[in-house]
Design an enzyme around this catalytic site. Structure first.
Site, mmCIF file in Angstrom:
data_model
loop_
_atom_site.group_PDB
_atom_site.id
_atom_site.type_symbol
_atom_site.label_atom_id
_atom_site.label_comp_id
_atom_site.label_asym_id
_atom_site.label_seq_id
_atom_site.Cartn_x
_atom_site.Cartn_y
_atom_site.Cartn_z
ATOM 1 N N ASP A 13 -0.683 -7.778 -1.576
ATOM 2 C CA ASP A 13 -1.975 -8.279 -2.091
ATOM 3 C C ASP A 13 -1.956 -8.517 -3.605
ATOM 4 O O ASP A 13 -2.639 -9.403 -4.118
ATOM 5 C CB ASP A 13 -3.145 -7.360 -1.700
ATOM 6 C CG ASP A 13 -2.930 -5.894 -2.030
ATOM 7 O OD1 ASP A 13 -1.833 -5.533 -2.523
ATOM 8 O OD2 ASP A 13 -3.858 -5.098 -1.805
ATOM 9 N N LYS B 238 -2.464 4.749 1.937
ATOM 10 C CA LYS B 238 -3.898 4.506 2.161
ATOM 11 C C LYS B 238 -4.406 4.870 3.559
ATOM 12 O O LYS B 238 -5.206 4.145 4.162
ATOM 13 C CB LYS B 238 -4.217 3.032 1.904
ATOM 14 C CG LYS B 238 -3.963 2.597 0.478
ATOM 15 C CD LYS B 238 -4.261 1.134 0.284
ATOM 16 C CE LYS B 238 -3.240 0.260 0.969
ATOM 17 N NZ LYS B 238 -3.320 -1.147 0.546
HETATM 18 C C1 GLC Z 1 -1.122 0.660 -1.947
HETATM 19 C C2 GLC Z 1 0.033 -0.117 -1.338
HETATM 20 C C3 GLC Z 1 0.326 -1.377 -2.131
HETATM 21 C C4 GLC Z 1 -0.956 -2.196 -2.297
HETATM 22 C C5 GLC Z 1 -2.049 -1.328 -2.925
HETATM 23 C C6 GLC Z 1 -3.360 -2.078 -3.099
HETATM 24 O O1 GLC Z 1 -0.738 1.145 -3.170
HETATM 25 O O2 GLC Z 1 1.187 0.690 -1.273
HETATM 26 O O3 GLC Z 1 1.311 -2.155 -1.498
HETATM 27 O O4 GLC Z 1 -0.704 -3.307 -3.106
HETATM 28 O O5 GLC Z 1 -2.263 -0.192 -2.126
HETATM 29 O O6 GLC Z 1 -3.878 -2.522 -1.905
#
Ligand code: GLC
Length: 485
Positions: free
Chosen positions: A191, A156
């Site tokens: 999360d 991200k």
């Molecule tokens: C990305 C991260 C993951 C997280 C997701 C949503 O995929 O790698 O850990 O849960 O974003 O935020």
């Protein structure tokens, strides 16, 4: 007006057939199994060391930190029991320099933000003991305990140096200690795990917690025994009542990395362009088709292609359309919500900055078409991945002799919240894949503030384990009976 013929050539990549969807479900189930068997797989299937979901009676006040969405959030969460909580929070911006600079600087900034929060907002936690903090760190972390885990890779848009391979809890705790901040990071939580816990705390036991926000990912409850890569000794220890006693374990799938090998996802030229120009090429293949960070960018690539083919805006672009990540998913949502082509035209002028003199009569419909294609695909893929998890756990069928309570999925994130008709589209796809009745059994519901409340609940579980290592009567109850056969 009929769409230019060039548009229809791209439709198969976006309007997924039922067979294609089924194929995607099967592939994901296979990748889940691979990730449970061995470390180092694309779909990491991370054991969270959270051994059950709360029942809503939990009480206490905790700090929570949330890194991995648009902002850094610091929260104080008060759990009152009876499914109720209160949350005070402050958001802090994470600049691009911090995201891509030295990890130590990023973690110092996080510690400073906690300090600022405690000073500015004041905390109700009064004790000589260090404050317990749950750290929602929403990146792939290979956890070895509830309060330890190494960062596998950034996702991200984050790319801070000297973090991958290091223990994230230690990076944070060291920053607190350097600054003499009296806070103890007692749990690290993804999360999605937070969302699962928060949904269960608020509205009863859930099977899955899913995020469709900046990124996408899901966590679910599995039998500890199924996480074969833990090894027989650790599994036995867990089942017999070791430090993390439990027949069940919440597993963070990291489904964003599903099909990095591109065996089944519908990769169009627009997806390839996005991937090539991203800071993590060939990674997070599924996430790049589904999550908020990318949906705007895929439509931008489509619009650019149509402009270059001179079938849109008379061949004229705009500064916004020419800019990498020039606009975000909010534009897609706004177009999807627009009532008429006139409204879409207004958005094209105000948000994309296209000169009105270049907008032909049929152009708003083409833009609407592009946004619809990209949104439809995201929603269908979101539903397919959930169905795969439901099937993996055997919850697509009602356990014999038991009352059918259905399957509950807690969801959070900007795409789930703001993309028009997200829930309806997901429900429609559930029915395609599980049949009319089977589809109705899977219920999704927004679980807002999952990362705050979930982190607090995990910190509570960690604190209890720390206070009385051998305590058996944890307030955490194992996964709902029937979830895991
Ligand atoms: C990305 C991260 C993951 C997280 C997701 C949503 O995929 O790698 O850990 O849960 O974003 O935020």
């Amino acid at each position: 007006m009929p769409l230019p013929p060039i548009c229809t050539t791209f439709e198969p990549y976006f309007l997924l057939s039922d067979e294609r969807l089924q194929d995607i479900v099967n592939h994901f189930r296979k990748e889940m199994e691979e990730g449970l068997e061995a470390y180092g797989k694309d779909v990491a299937m991370v054991p969270s060391y959270v051994t059950g979901v709360p029942d809503g009676s939990e009480e206490g006040t905790f700090l929570a930190l949330d890194l991995g969405g648009t902002n850094l959030r610091v929260c104080e969460v008060r759990l009152f029991g009876q499914h109720k909580f209160e949350l005070k929070q402050q958001k802090y911006k994470v600049s691009e320099e911090l995201k891509e600079g030295e990890a130590r600087v990023l973690f110092d900034y996080i510690a400073d933000s906690v300090d600022a929060f405690l000073t500015e907002i004041g905390s109700d936690i009064s004790s000589n003991e260090p404050m317990h903090l749950g750290f929602t760190f929403s990146f792939p972390v290979e956890q070895t305990a509830i309060d330890a885990g190494k960062l596998l890779t950034w996702t991200k848009g984050f790319n801070a140096k000297n973090a991958v391979g290091n223990d994230v809890v230690k990076l944070l705790q060291d920053a607190f200690d350097r600054k003499h901040i009296h806070v103890r990071c007692s749990a690290i939580v993804n999360d999605t795990v937070g969302t699962l816990l928060s949904r269960s705390y608020q509205s009863g036991p859930a099977l899955i917690g899913a995020i469709f926000g900046t990124g996408t990912n899901g966590a679910y409850i599995d039998k500890t025994r199924t996480v074969k890569k833990l090894g027989e000794d650790k599994i036995k220890e867990a089942e017999a009542g070791g430090q993390h006693a439990g027949e069940f374990m919440v597993v963070n799938t990291e489904w964003g990395a599903f099909d990095n090998g591109r065996k089944c996802l519908p990769v169009s030229i627009f997806d390839n362009k996005l991937d090539r120009e991203s800071i993590n090429p060939r990674k997070q293949a599924f996430e790049k088709m589904v999550s908020g960070m990318y949906l705007g960018e895929i439509t931008r690539n489509i619009l650019l292609h149509l402009i270059d083919a001179s079938v849109l805006f008379n061949g004229y672009s705009s500064k916004t359309i020419n800019t990498h990540y020039g606009y975000d998913t909010a534009f897609v949502s706004a177009v999807e919500a627009a009532k008429s082509p006139e409204d879409v035209k207004k958005l094209i002028i105000s948000q994309l900055g296209v000169d009105p003199k270049h907008i032909s009569e049929g152009d708003p419909e083409i833009v609407q078409w592009a946004c619809r294609m990209v949104s439809e695909r995201a929603c269908k893929l979101a539903a397919a991945i959930i169905v795969a998890v439901v099937q993996h756990t055997g919850n697509d069928k009602v356990p014999e002799g038991e009352e059918d309570k259905g399957v509950d999925v807690g969801i959070d994130g900007s795409v789930a919240e703001f993309l028009p008709r997200f829930a309806e589209r997901v429900d429609e796809t559930f029915k395609i894949l599980l049949g009319e009745e089977g589809g109705k059994r899977v219920r999704t519901g927004l679980a807002k503030d999952g990362s705050g409340v979930g982190a607090a609940l995990t910190a509570l579980q960690a604190k209890k384990a720390m206070d009385r290592r051998t305590e058996k009567d944890s307030q955490f109850v194992p996964g709902k009976k029937g979830y895991n056969k």
